[in-house]
Design a protein around this motif. Structure first.
Motif, PDB file in Angstrom:
ATOM      1  N   TYR A  84      47.621  37.739  30.265  1.00 20.81           N
ATOM      2  CA  TYR A  84      48.038  36.517  30.961  1.00 20.81           C
ATOM      3  C   TYR A  84      49.480  36.650  31.473  1.00 20.81           C
ATOM      4  CZ  TYR A  84      44.036  33.891  28.993  1.00 20.81           C
ATOM      5  OH  TYR A  84      42.787  33.434  28.648  1.00 20.81           O
ATOM      6  N   ARG A 161      36.222  34.190  41.855  1.00 18.44           N
ATOM      7  CA  ARG A 161      37.175  33.690  40.864  1.00 18.44           C
ATOM      8  C   ARG A 161      37.513  34.848  39.920  1.00 18.44           C
ATOM      9  NH1 ARG A 161      38.043  33.407  35.265  1.00 18.44           N
ATOM     10  NH2 ARG A 161      39.461  31.720  34.860  1.00 18.44           N
ATOM     11  N   ALA A 163      41.339  36.988  38.430  1.00 13.73           N
ATOM     12  CA  ALA A 163      42.806  36.925  38.511  1.00 13.73           C
ATOM     13  C   ALA A 163      43.451  38.181  37.940  1.00 13.73           C
ATOM     14  CB  ALA A 163      43.310  35.694  37.777  1.00 13.73           C
ATOM     15  N   GLY A 164      44.770  38.189  37.880  1.00 16.46           N
ATOM     16  CA  GLY A 164      45.514  39.257  37.232  1.00 16.46           C
ATOM     17  C   GLY A 164      45.356  40.605  37.930  1.00 16.46           C
ATOM     18  N   GLY A 167      42.144  41.081  39.731  1.00 20.74           N
ATOM     19  CA  GLY A 167      42.140  40.456  41.047  1.00 20.74           C
ATOM     20  C   GLY A 167      42.778  41.363  42.100  1.00 20.74           C
ATOM     21  N   GLY A 177      40.414  37.027  46.025  1.00 23.30           N
ATOM     22  CA  GLY A 177      40.526  36.464  44.690  1.00 23.30           C
ATOM     23  C   GLY A 177      40.910  34.998  44.695  1.00 23.30           C
ATOM     24  N   GLN A 178      40.326  34.216  43.781  1.00 25.07           N
ATOM     25  CA  GLN A 178      40.627  32.793  43.664  1.00 25.07           C
ATOM     26  C   GLN A 178      40.978  32.524  42.203  1.00 25.07           C
ATOM     27  OE1 GLN A 178      39.631  30.527  46.374  1.00 25.07           O
ATOM     28  NE2 GLN A 178      39.030  32.278  47.632  1.00 25.07           N
ATOM     29  N   GLN A 179      41.946  31.645  41.999  1.00 22.60           N
ATOM     30  CA  GLN A 179      42.242  31.254  40.629  1.00 22.60           C
ATOM     31  C   GLN A 179      41.791  29.815  40.431  1.00 22.60           C
ATOM     32  OE1 GLN A 179      45.620  32.436  38.580  1.00 22.60           O
ATOM     33  NE2 GLN A 179      46.238  34.060  39.984  1.00 22.60           N
ATOM     34  N   TRP A 199      33.793  35.509  33.995  1.00 25.80           N
ATOM     35  CA  TRP A 199      34.286  34.686  32.893  1.00 25.80           C
ATOM     36  C   TRP A 199      34.402  35.586  31.665  1.00 25.80           C
ATOM     37  CZ3 TRP A 199      37.096  30.661  32.414  1.00 25.80           C
ATOM     38  CH2 TRP A 199      37.057  29.832  31.285  1.00 25.80           C
TER      39      TRP A 199
END
Lengths: 347, 347
Positions: A84, A161, A163-164, A167, A177-179, A199
């Motif tokens: 994160y 969807r 991230a990081g 992504g 990419g979507q957050q 997920w």
């Protein structure tokens, strides 16, 4: 063997009550169970003297602010996934997962015997934190897709969807990419605002019902082969802790470490079976997607290495470790597992 | 967060000194390290009040007599591999390894979340023992052979140092099983009194120098896919232990559990590389050997099930668990590992 009868002794062990902020909601029970067991076992091992009060994501600290809250001493402890914090330094990802990285057992080998823990402790120390490994999910799924992916060209323009660092890798394949938070994913997928979502794995995914709006369930989640969860302790608070409590806390985390992987392994099977019965179509990512993603990942690692000296140092050590591990896993572990998988169940 | 200053309190926690007898010599350091860390951490967590004195195999109890010594209270604790006791009841093997059984991670999943620990505690309770999982070696090697095995027919008449249930499986393939201690193997292999030997894996095998007298190194050791080591505690002694010490001991074992697998994963690579550089010829067992051995194994399980009600009960639960685990591992874990192994190291 000598078991002395109960003798009243003077004890200098203090009564301590700490606050732990988690990055996870209670609904991700396999993750939350880890801190519940740490809290329960630390209390049991100290005869109730060392208590850890748990706060779910958002109760006192937002999910992605746990590292800062521990660093600043707003809370004594935290539970989080270190990737994160790649916005601060991409090196944090090695404490959790990097694309095309170590699988669950290799991640533990790196931390317990491969020099990884020392490198991660050095990184966290500069953030005023003492980190302790505490759980792993195993390889995650690649996520839910509304359309089938037949070739890497099908990834281009896909709104996903994710991230990081993952992504960023997907970005190199043309994925947009979507957050978004957990609650927003289902409606976005249903309306077609996004085409895909990643997920966790069967057990956690099933709760959010993605299979009802995106039937293709891809694997493997090559960006999360063995994501490790971590416990953070404020460094000053750690130093103040009696040696007894330090040992007790570390070992409670070790037990939760084994427990979490075991829980996921047991719960994922049951959920996967239900998902497939409910219409989910299991699909393996085409090889050209994997190859292109691995190439994109290596490019990214070169970019990070050029920009962040810490990343370069850790990556260099980690890369050699990973290659070595695969040399061994490719022999006996691969051969055994491959035979077992090929045979199906006993008639 | 409240950290009370040191306050003198009356404490009823007793000073305890226990004796632990191991089934292993100190030279098998990866195994012996587990009890050294348990002893060290239990002492640290109790401020020195709970001490565990360690005895290597043969010092006070012979290797294969550890279970009886703990059962009878000759020692307070033991460290052993439960498949040493299949002569008493073949069900003991499930606490360690059975042929074509669970891999290391699945064994932990069975013990921590799959009902295995409860079943094993029930079995050990009837032997006056409280058992705690404490380490795993990962899949072992198939052993050292003087001649190449091209087909299952080549196994017939082979004199091999192999014992227990694995020896019975090999017997069904025409192998003549031999039992001998570590010191006798090398000369027997050199003289040709035996044709093959199975021991552990690269790290432990290298020390005994088998590669100098038998150049074919086979894998996988299908009879030991994820052998778990265990700590035994005399049941009466366990019940007398304060709850604090019970928790501390269990969690020290959990930490050693992770540590041992990590140590093997790290040390095996280095040893394997040296063995191959020194002339060892790596060979995978031919598929017909694996298939015939699996068939022989299933026959044996049917024989045990007919003879031992406890075996039947555990096997029935364990078999369903194993099938379920493979259903899940065959998806994401297999796909990820297979891709990584196929790619080699980064150019």
């Amino acid at each position: 063997a000598l078991a002395a009868p109960a003798i009243a002794q003077s004890s200098s062990l203090p009564t301590i009550k700490w606050k732990l902020a988690s990055s996870f909601p209670k609904s991700l029970d396999t993750l939350f169970n880890a801190i519940e067991s740490v809290s329960r076992e630390v209390k049991a091992a100290t005869g109730g003297k060392f208590e850890i009060q748990l706060f779910a994501a958002g109760e006192i600290v937002p999910s992605a602010a746990v590292l800062d809250a521990v660093k600043d001493g707003t809370v004594d402890m935290g539970q989080s996934a270190s990737y994160y914090y790649v916005g601060k330094d991409p090196t944090f990802a090695f404490d959790c997962a990097v694309p095309f990285g170590l699988n669950s057992r290799q991640q533990s080998a790196w931390m317990w015997a491969g020099g990884g823990l020392e490198l991660m402790r050095e990184l966290f120390k500069s953030y005023n934190i003492y980190n302790i490994p505490c759980g792993n999910t195993g390889v995650q799924m690649g996520g839910w897709f509304r359309k089938e992916i037949k070739t890497v060209a099908d990834m281009k323009g896909l709104k996903m969807r994710i991230a990081g660092i993952a992504g960023q890798v997907m970005g190199k394949l043309g994925v947009v990419g979507q957050q978004m938070g957990a609650a927003d994913i289902y409606p976005a997928l249903e309306k077609g605002t996004i085409d895909a979502v990643e997920w966790v794995g069967p057990y956690d995914d099933e709760k959010l019902g993605f299979n009802r709006v995106a039937k293709y369930y891809y694997y493997p989640g090559f960006w999360e082969a063995g994501p490790q969860l971590s416990i953070y302790v404020n460094l000053k608070k750690w130093a103040e802790l009696p040696k007894e409590y330090q040992q007790i806390l570390e070992n409670a985390c070790a037990n939760a470490h084994v427990q979490m992987q075991a829980d996921y392994d047991v719960k994922n099977v049951v959920a996967l079976r239900r998902l497939v019965a409910g219409g989910a179509q299991l699909r393996e990512f085409p090889k050209d997607v994997m190859v292109a993603a691995q190439k994109a990942t290596y490019e990214l690692y070169d970019e990070f290495s050029a920009k962040y000296p810490t990343f370069k140092k850790v990556y260099t050590q980690w890369k050699k470790f990973h290659d070595d591990q695969n040399l061994w896993f490719r022999v006996a572990e691969r051969a055994y597992d491959a035979f077992i998988y090929s045979q199906g169940t006993r008639r």
